[in-house]
Design a protein around this motif. Structure first.
Motif, mmCIF file in Angstrom:
data_model
loop_
_atom_site.group_PDB
_atom_site.id
_atom_site.type_symbol
_atom_site.label_atom_id
_atom_site.label_comp_id
_atom_site.label_asym_id
_atom_site.label_seq_id
_atom_site.Cartn_x
_atom_site.Cartn_y
_atom_site.Cartn_z
ATOM 1 N N ASP A 485 6.228 -41.545 -11.779
ATOM 2 C CA ASP A 485 7.127 -42.289 -10.886
ATOM 3 C C ASP A 485 7.717 -41.392 -9.802
ATOM 4 O O ASP A 485 7.995 -41.843 -8.687
ATOM 5 N N LYS A 486 7.913 -40.114 -10.125
ATOM 6 C CA LYS A 486 8.521 -39.185 -9.171
ATOM 7 C C LYS A 486 7.492 -38.328 -8.438
ATOM 8 O O LYS A 486 7.822 -37.665 -7.461
ATOM 9 N N ARG A 487 6.259 -38.324 -8.909
ATOM 10 C CA ARG A 487 5.271 -37.378 -8.383
ATOM 11 C C ARG A 487 4.819 -37.738 -6.968
ATOM 12 O O ARG A 487 4.625 -38.905 -6.638
ATOM 13 N N LYS A 488 4.637 -36.692 -6.167
ATOM 14 C CA LYS A 488 4.041 -36.836 -4.845
ATOM 15 C C LYS A 488 2.666 -36.175 -4.844
ATOM 16 O O LYS A 488 2.437 -35.199 -5.552
ATOM 17 N N VAL A 489 1.771 -36.722 -4.032
ATOM 18 C CA VAL A 489 0.468 -36.099 -3.813
ATOM 19 C C VAL A 489 0.298 -35.930 -2.310
ATOM 20 O O VAL A 489 0.450 -36.886 -1.547
ATOM 21 N N ILE A 490 0.007 -34.705 -1.886
ATOM 22 C CA ILE A 490 -0.206 -34.412 -0.468
ATOM 23 C C ILE A 490 -1.647 -33.953 -0.282
ATOM 24 O O ILE A 490 -2.094 -32.993 -0.920
ATOM 25 N N VAL A 491 -2.363 -34.657 0.575
ATOM 26 C CA VAL A 491 -3.779 -34.386 0.825
ATOM 27 C C VAL A 491 -3.919 -33.753 2.205
ATOM 28 O O VAL A 491 -3.598 -34.383 3.218
ATOM 29 N N GLN A 492 -4.381 -32.510 2.242
ATOM 30 C CA GLN A 492 -4.627 -31.841 3.523
ATOM 31 C C GLN A 492 -6.056 -32.128 3.974
ATOM 32 O O GLN A 492 -7.006 -31.920 3.222
ATOM 33 N N SER A 493 -6.197 -32.604 5.210
ATOM 34 C CA SER A 493 -7.516 -33.011 5.694
ATOM 35 C C SER A 493 -7.620 -32.811 7.199
ATOM 36 O O SER A 493 -6.607 -32.823 7.910
ATOM 37 N N ARG A 494 -8.838 -32.636 7.680
ATOM 38 C CA ARG A 494 -9.076 -32.551 9.125
ATOM 39 C C ARG A 494 -9.113 -33.930 9.765
ATOM 40 O O ARG A 494 -8.965 -34.058 10.973
ATOM 41 N N ARG A 495 -9.357 -34.959 8.948
ATOM 42 C CA ARG A 495 -9.407 -36.341 9.447
ATOM 43 C C ARG A 495 -8.571 -37.235 8.530
ATOM 44 O O ARG A 495 -9.100 -38.103 7.840
ATOM 45 N N PRO A 496 -7.267 -37.017 8.480
ATOM 46 C CA PRO A 496 -6.438 -37.787 7.543
ATOM 47 C C PRO A 496 -6.476 -39.284 7.832
ATOM 48 O O PRO A 496 -6.592 -39.701 8.990
ATOM 49 N N TYR A 497 -6.406 -40.068 6.750
ATOM 50 C CA TYR A 497 -6.381 -41.540 6.798
ATOM 51 C C TYR A 497 -7.719 -42.162 7.194
ATOM 52 O O TYR A 497 -7.809 -43.381 7.314
ATOM 53 N N ARG A 498 -8.769 -41.379 7.409
ATOM 54 C CA ARG A 498 -10.015 -41.947 7.912
ATOM 55 C C ARG A 498 -11.108 -41.922 6.846
ATOM 56 O O ARG A 498 -11.038 -41.191 5.874
ATOM 57 N N LEU A 510 -10.861 -51.176 -1.687
ATOM 58 C CA LEU A 510 -11.306 -50.884 -0.323
ATOM 59 C C LEU A 510 -12.338 -49.760 -0.334
ATOM 60 O O LEU A 510 -13.363 -49.836 0.355
ATOM 61 N N PHE A 511 -12.078 -48.720 -1.136
ATOM 62 C CA PHE A 511 -13.028 -47.606 -1.202
ATOM 63 C C PHE A 511 -14.397 -48.083 -1.659
ATOM 64 O O PHE A 511 -15.421 -47.788 -1.031
ATOM 65 N N TRP A 512 -14.456 -48.843 -2.774
ATOM 66 C CA TRP A 512 -15.748 -49.249 -3.320
ATOM 67 C C TRP A 512 -16.465 -50.244 -2.419
ATOM 68 O O TRP A 512 -17.698 -50.213 -2.307
ATOM 69 N N ASP A 513 -15.739 -51.131 -1.764
ATOM 70 C CA ASP A 513 -16.393 -52.082 -0.859
ATOM 71 C C ASP A 513 -17.149 -51.342 0.246
ATOM 72 O O ASP A 513 -18.299 -51.687 0.573
#
Length: 599
Positions: A485-498, A510-513
Motif C-alpha cells: 500500500d505504501k510502496r512506490k516503483v520508479i521506472v527509469q527509461s529513455r521513452r517513458p510511458y510509451r 492493455l499490455f496483452w492486447d
C-alpha cells in the motif's frame, strides 16, 4: 521371452533384453549396458514373446528384477510417455526427472499399493484467480483447498510456498505435506509418503510437479506466468503445461492464479483486472537524469533526481529501498577508446567484464588482472563500458554514507545465511542493490521503494518475449509481498510511458492486447510453437535440410552456428521426422536437442 526397457538416455527408443518370465510394465530392472560390465537401472516398457525382426546383435539377459509391481502410478507412467512426445525428448529422461535419485539408483521400495484407476467420469474444469493483492488471492486459495480432498499446490519459489504454508489452518496442515527443497533422503521420504497415501495435499515449488499423489482432485498453479516453471536445462520442460495435463488426466479442478496471466491464458480466458492500477508506477526520463561520474566508466549510469529523493525519504522512515540493474560486475566489458579493441577471453573468446577488481570471462569464468595498456595499439585509454551492479553499489553507498546499510544481492552473492544476515542489518532501513532476484526481499521486509535503473535494457533481450519479461518483473515489484500500500516503483527509461510501458500505467489487459497483435502477425507463441534446435554442426545441417524439404518454417539465424529455429503446430509430424536422429547407434555422432516455447 523378451522385455523392452526404457533407460535414462537421450535416445528415444527402448532397448531389448531377454528375460525368463513376464515382468509388469513400470517395474525397475538392472540391465547390462556399456563397457567394463556396466550396469544400469531401467523401467520395463513391455514384455513380448518374440522379436519381430531377426536381431543381428547379441541380446543380453536382465541381471535383476527389482519390483513386483510398478513403482509409478498409471497416471505418472502415461504422463512420462506424453511429456516425451510433447517435448521431443526420451521417456527415459522424463522418468529420471520424475523419480527421486534413490529410485533410479535401484533402492528397495516396499509397501507400495496399486494406485487408483482412472476415474470413469471426468469432472475436469478450469478457472482463473488473478488478484494483484497477495493476501486476497491466498485467502481464496485456502477457501478452495478446505473443500477438496486431495491436490497439488504449486508455487514458483520455495520461500513463497513456505510463506503460504504458514498461513494454512492447522487442520489443513495435518493432512498436507510441504515438499522439501533439493533432493536426498528428505525428498525420497516425502515421495514415499505421497505414494503410500499418507498425505492428501502436497504443497511446494517446482519439485512438487511429479509428486506421486493419487487421486488428484485439485491442481492449483500460483503465478502461472512465472519463468520459474520452465526448466533452464535440457529437456527444458514447461512445468505449468505438464501440471495442467495431470489435472486433465485425473479429471480434476485446475486453477491458474497470480498477479498477471501468461499470454496463452490471456488469449484463451481473457481474465479481467478488477482493481484500478492507474498511475501506481512512476516514470523518470533517463535523458534528463543526473549522471554520477564513475572512474574510467562510460557511458555514465544515470540516476534521476526523483529516484534519489524518494530513496532518501524511504530510508529516513526506516524502510528498505531496492535498486535493480540486471548487469553483473563493475562494467560489462573493457575496450580501448583509441582503436576500439575489446578484451576477450583467451580460453573461449567470450567478452570479459570487470568484477571485484579483476577481469572475468562471461562464459568460462576465467579471471585475470585488469590490463593497463591496449595490446593492439599500446594506448592507456582503456575504459569500462556498460556499468553494472558493483558500479551502482558505489553510487548507493555515496548517497547514504554511514547513515544506513547498503547491500548487494544477485545469484553469485546469495544464500540462506547471507540473507538472514542482511535482513537483520536492514531492520531499520537501507538499500539493496542487485538483480531481479532482489525482489524476493519484498516478502520479508518493508520495501518502500523499488527503482528500475534501466528498464529499456530489460526489454532489449533478443527473445520474442523480452517485453513481457520486463513488464512482469516491474509489475511484480509493485504488488509483491509486504507494504504494497505504501510502496512506490520508479521506472527509469529513455521513452517513458510509451510502447509496452503504457500497460504499466493502465494494466496488463492493455499490455496483452497490444503484444498479442504483434505476436499474431509474426506467428509467435501462443499462436505457434517456437522450437530451437542445437547440436553437432553436421547433425543440425542434416536436420535443417530435412525440415526445409518437408515444408516446415525453419530458419538459421546465424549461418555458421549449429542452431536453427522452427515455427510449427505439428509437433507429432516433427517428432516422426526427427526420430532417426535419436537412435542409440548415433551416439558417437551426437544428438540434437530441442527447446520449445509455448507462450
Amino acid at each position: 521371452m523378451y522385455v523392452d526397457v526404457v533407460l535414462p538416455g537421450i535416445w528415444w527408443h527402448p532397448l531389448t533384453y531377454a528375460v525368463s518370465e513376464p515382468v509388469e510394465a513400470g517395474c525397475r530392472v538392472v540391465v547390462p549396458m556399456g563397457p567394463r560390465h556396466g550396469k544400469r537401472v531401467g523401467f520395463v516398457l513391455a514384455t513380448k514373446e518374440n522379436i519381430e525382426d531377426e536381431a543381428d546383435y547379441e541380446i543380453k539377459e536382465i541381471i535383476k528384477v527389482l519390483d513386483q509391481t510398478s513403482v509409478l502410478s498409471w497416471e505418472l507412467w502415461s504422463l512420462s510417455e506424453w511429456v516425451s512426445r510433447q517435448y521431443l525428448c526420451s521417456q527415459g529422461e522424463i522418468l529420471k526427472l520424475m523419480c527421486p535419485s534413490s529410485i533410479t539408483k535401484g533402492c528397495e521400495v516396499t509397501d507400495i499399493n496399486p494406485s487408483p484407476q482412472k476415474p470413469a467420469h471426468s469432472f475436469y474444469s478450469e478457472e482463473c484467480i488473478y488478484e494483484i493483492d497477495d493476501e486476497e488471492r491466498y485467502k481464496r486459495y485456502i477457501d478452495t483447498i478446505e473443500n477438496v480432498g486431495s491436490g497439488l499446490i504449486l508455487f514458483p519459489e520455495e520461500a513463497v510456498a513456505k510463506s503460504f504454508w504458514d498461513r494454512l489452518p492447522k487442520e489443513i496442515q495435518e493432512r498436507a505435506l510441504l515438499w522439501p527443497s533439493g533432493g536426498g533422503k528428505k525428498t525420497f521420504d516425502a515421495w514415499l509418503r505421497a505414494r503410500r497415501k499418507e498425505v492428501s495435499l502436497v504443497i511446494g515449488s517446482v519439485g512438487v510437479l511429479f509428486a506421486p499423489l493419487a487421486p488428484i482432485e485439485l491442481v492449483l498453479i500460483e503465478e502461472e506466468a512465472s519463468y520459474s516453471y520452465t526448466f533452464v536445462r535440457y529437456p527444458y520442460l514447461s512445468l505449468r503445461h505438464i501440471a495442467a495435463k495431470r489435472a486433465q488426466m485425473w479429471g480434476s479442478r485446475l486453477i491458474f492464479g497470480g498477479r498477471i496471466p501468461s499470454s496463452r491464458l490471456y488469449l484463451l480466458k481473457r481474465p479481467q483486472l478488477k482493481r484500478n492500477v492507474r498511475d501506481q508506477i512512476q516514470f523518470a526520463n533517463i535523458r534528463t537524469s543526473t549522471k554520477p561520474i564513475l572512474p574510467r566508466i562510460i557511458p555514465e549510469l544515470p540516476i534521476s533526481s526523483m529516484l534519489l529523493k524518494n530513496s532518501l525519504e524511504v530510508i529516513n522512515r526506516g524502510e528498505v529501498v531496492i535498486w535493480i540493474l540486471d548487469r553483473k560486475g563493475y562494467a560489462g566489458e573493457i575496450s580501448c577508446e583509441e582503436c576500439g579493441w575489446t578484451m576477450t577471453c583467451p580460453e573461449c573468446g567470450s567478452f570479459c567484464r570487470i568484477s571485484q577488481g579483476e577481469t572475468m570471462c562471461f562464459f568460462c569464468g576465467r579471471k585475470s588482472e585488469i590490463p593497463t595498456v591496449c595490446p593492439s595499439c599500446m594506448s592507456r585509454l582503456l575504459v569500462g563500458r556498460r556499468p553494472g551492479i558493483e558500479a551502482l553499489y558505489e553510487i548507493a553507498r555515496a548517497l547514504v554514507g554511514d547513515a544506513a546499510p547498503t547491500c548487494k544481492w544477485y545469484k553469485e552473492k546469495s544464500g540462506k545465511k547471507l540473507r538472514a544476515s542482511m535482513l537483520k542489518e536492514l531492520e531499520h532501513g537501507g538499500i539493496i542493490v542487485g538483480s531481479r532476484l532482489s525482489l524476493s526481499f519484498c516478502d520479508d521486509c518493508p520495501v518502500g521503494l523499488v527503482g528500475w535503473i534501466d528498464a529499456d535494457a530489460e526489454a532489449r533481450r533478443p527473445q520474442y518475449d523480452a517485453r513481457f519479461a520486463a513488464f512482469s518483473m516491474i509489475w511484480e515489484s509493485r504488488f509483491r509481498g509486504k507494504n504494497t500500500d505504501k510502496r512506490k516503483v520508479i521506472v527509469q527509461s529513455r521513452r517513458p510511458y510509451r510502447g509496452w510501458q503504457k500497460g504499466l500505467r493502465l494494466g496488463w489487459q492493455l499490455f496483452w492486447d497490444e503484444e498479442l497483435k504483434e505476436r499474431y502477425e509474426l506467428n509467435f507463441p501462443p499462436f505457434n510453437l517456437l522450437i530451437e534446435m542445437t547440436g553437432p554442426s553436421k547433425v543440425i545441417e542434416e536436420v535443417f535440410s530435412l525440415l526445409d524439404k518437408s515444408g516446415f518454417a525453419v530458419y538459421k539465424p546465424i549461418a555458421d552456428e549449429a542452431q536453427l529455429w522452427i515455427k510449427t503446430k505439428e509437433i507429432k509430424v516433427l517428432r516422426e521426422l526427427l526420430e532417426p536422429y535419436f537412435h542409440i547407434s548415433r551416439s558417437k555422432i551426437g544428438f540434437p536437442k530441442a527447446r520449445i516455447w509455448r507462450d
